[in-house]
Design an enzyme around this catalytic site. Structure first.
Site, PDB file in Angstrom:
ATOM      1  N   ARG A  35     -16.147  22.431  19.570  1.00 55.60           N
ATOM      2  CA  ARG A  35     -17.480  21.853  19.410  1.00 55.60           C
ATOM      3  C   ARG A  35     -18.466  22.380  20.451  1.00 55.60           C
ATOM      4  O   ARG A  35     -19.663  22.159  20.334  1.00 55.60           O
ATOM      5  CB  ARG A  35     -17.367  20.329  19.463  1.00 55.60           C
ATOM      6  CG  ARG A  35     -16.643  19.711  18.257  1.00 55.60           C
ATOM      7  CD  ARG A  35     -17.483  19.869  16.996  1.00 55.60           C
ATOM      8  NE  ARG A  35     -18.827  19.441  17.250  1.00 55.60           N
ATOM      9  CZ  ARG A  35     -19.214  18.168  17.276  1.00 55.60           C
ATOM     10  NH1 ARG A  35     -18.358  17.216  17.016  1.00 55.60           N
ATOM     11  NH2 ARG A  35     -20.468  17.848  17.535  1.00 55.60           N
ATOM     12  N   GLU A  47       2.580  -1.880   7.702  1.00 57.26           N
ATOM     13  CA  GLU A  47       3.620  -1.910   6.664  1.00 57.26           C
ATOM     14  C   GLU A  47       4.890  -1.179   7.120  1.00 57.26           C
ATOM     15  O   GLU A  47       6.007  -1.629   6.860  1.00 57.26           O
ATOM     16  CB  GLU A  47       3.067  -1.352   5.350  1.00 57.26           C
ATOM     17  CG  GLU A  47       1.949  -2.248   4.802  1.00 57.26           C
ATOM     18  CD  GLU A  47       1.486  -1.912   3.394  1.00 57.26           C
ATOM     19  OE1 GLU A  47       1.999  -0.954   2.785  1.00 57.26           O
ATOM     20  OE2 GLU A  47       0.585  -2.625   2.894  1.00 57.26           O
ATOM     21  N   ARG A  78     -22.483  14.976  15.101  1.00 55.59           N
ATOM     22  CA  ARG A  78     -22.761  16.189  14.318  1.00 55.59           C
ATOM     23  C   ARG A  78     -24.154  16.078  13.701  1.00 55.59           C
ATOM     24  O   ARG A  78     -24.488  15.057  13.108  1.00 55.59           O
ATOM     25  CB  ARG A  78     -21.721  16.353  13.205  1.00 55.59           C
ATOM     26  CG  ARG A  78     -20.378  16.894  13.684  1.00 55.59           C
ATOM     27  CD  ARG A  78     -19.443  17.129  12.504  1.00 55.59           C
ATOM     28  NE  ARG A  78     -18.386  18.049  12.844  1.00 55.59           N
ATOM     29  CZ  ARG A  78     -17.193  17.684  13.343  1.00 55.59           C
ATOM     30  NH1 ARG A  78     -16.926  16.409  13.552  1.00 55.59           N
ATOM     31  NH2 ARG A  78     -16.288  18.600  13.632  1.00 55.59           N
ATOM     32  N   HIS A 116       0.821  -1.225   0.000  1.00 55.00           N
ATOM     33  CA  HIS A 116       0.000   0.000   0.000  1.00 55.00           C
ATOM     34  C   HIS A 116       0.852   1.271   0.000  1.00 55.00           C
ATOM     35  O   HIS A 116       0.481   2.278  -0.594  1.00 55.00           O
ATOM     36  CB  HIS A 116      -0.931   0.036   1.213  1.00 55.00           C
ATOM     37  CG  HIS A 116      -1.977  -1.023   1.180  1.00 55.00           C
ATOM     38  ND1 HIS A 116      -1.773  -2.267   1.733  1.00 55.00           N
ATOM     39  CD2 HIS A 116      -3.224  -1.031   0.651  1.00 55.00           C
ATOM     40  CE1 HIS A 116      -2.855  -2.999   1.550  1.00 55.00           C
ATOM     41  NE2 HIS A 116      -3.752  -2.281   0.897  1.00 55.00           N
TER      42      HIS A 116
HETATM   43  N1  URA Z   1     -10.893  16.059  13.002  1.00 60.25           N
HETATM   44  C1  URA Z   1     -11.928  15.397  13.565  1.00 60.25           C
HETATM   45  O1  URA Z   1     -11.979  14.157  13.563  1.00 60.25           O
HETATM   46  N2  URA Z   1     -12.924  16.131  14.120  1.00 60.25           N
HETATM   47  C2  URA Z   1     -12.942  17.465  14.118  1.00 60.25           C
HETATM   48  O2  URA Z   1     -13.893  18.074  14.614  1.00 60.25           O
HETATM   49  C3  URA Z   1     -11.844  18.148  13.520  1.00 60.25           C
HETATM   50  C4  URA Z   1     -10.835  17.420  12.966  1.00 60.25           C
END
Ligand code: URA
Length: 261
Positions: A222, A79, A167, A7
């Site tokens: 968030r 790998e 989300r 890969h």
């Molecule tokens: N990467 C993630 O997995 N989540 C985020 O909110 C930002 C970057």
């Protein structure tokens, strides 16, 4: 006959004995990291895996992109281990889930919640995803020496970016029952951030007898929003790149000169 990594598109001799790899998710981040480390040349590009050999007076390191998520990261680690890599440092980005972790902060992970899916193929879910202590110490030192705000704590690694990180700003706007309110729960349990690869990296490395550490730059808080602000991405990526490059130098100066105890 020497091993060829299918890969990654690399032969064992391509690495010239390098044992430390710096691992961003995105191929385009490899050059930033390699340039922060020293001079460099590209060795291979195959699918999501870009490999660069970087060199400074401290020695050589490999910079390899893992792609997104546990499945492709586990391929890279498998790998790379066969090619001779023994130390892995993830250079990632993340979303913060605590009020006191802000955009632009660096989060160094001491352990990770294993919602990545892939690590289940290496160890039972009761097995912890833990960082290597010594490598983690170098990352903390590098971040702080560079003057960045660095936090040490727990990360939640998820198998999906959208529902796994709860989300709702998505095509369906729907999150299945089993994942609803998980954001609030991880927050209550003191987890600092969400990302998608660290639990796989820590588990696979422990199980295989390899060493791993990870740092992620915060792209989004968030607590405030779900969407990543693209304008701040270059600055955050640069902080992460400089930090892992300096950590690699500190490691090569001290750790490996002490004859790989
Ligand atoms: N990467 C993630 O997995 N989540 C985020 O909110 C930002 C970057």
């Amino acid at each position: 006959m020497s091993y060829f990594a299918y890969h990654l598109g690399l032969h064992e001799e391509d690495l010239s004995g390098v044992t430390l790899a710096l691992v961003p998710g995105a191929p385009e981040r490899c050059v930033k990291i390699a340039a922060a480390y020293g001079t460099y040349r590209e060795l291979a590009v195959h699918r999501e895996f870009k490999t660069i050999l970087a060199e400074s007076e401290e020695g050589k390191v490999l910079v390899v992109s893992s792609g997104i998520g546990g499945p492709s990261l586990s391929i890279a680690v498998e790998e790379l281990a066969r090619l001779g890599i023994r130390h892995f440092i993830r250079a990632g980005t993340c979303g913060a889930i605590q009020e006191d972790v802000g955009i632009g902060d660096l989060v160094v992970s001491e352990g990770a919640v294993r919602l990545d899916g892939t690590s289940d193929h290496y160890a039972p879910v009761s097995y912890p995803a833990c960082a290597d202590h010594a490598l983690t110490t170098y990352l903390l030192r590098a971040g702080r020496e560079l003057g960045h705000r660095v936090r040490l704590g727990l990360t939640c690694s998820t198998a999906s970016f959208y529902p796994g990180q709860e989300r709702y700003d998505t095509f369906s706007g729907y999150v299945i029952r089993g994942l609803r309110n998980t954001f609030e729960e991880w927050k209550r349990l003191g987890v600092l951030n969400y990302e998608m690869e660290i639990a796989t990296l820590f588990t696979v490395c422990r199980v295989l007898g390899l060493k791993a550490a990870a740092v992620c730059g915060v792209l989004v808080s968030r607590i405030q929003e779900e969407t990543v602000d693209l304008l701040i991405k270059p600055e955050v990526e640069m902080k992460v790149s400089e930090t892992v490059a300096l950590a690699a130098k500190l490691i090569l100066r001290k750790e490996f000169r002490n004859a790989e105890e």
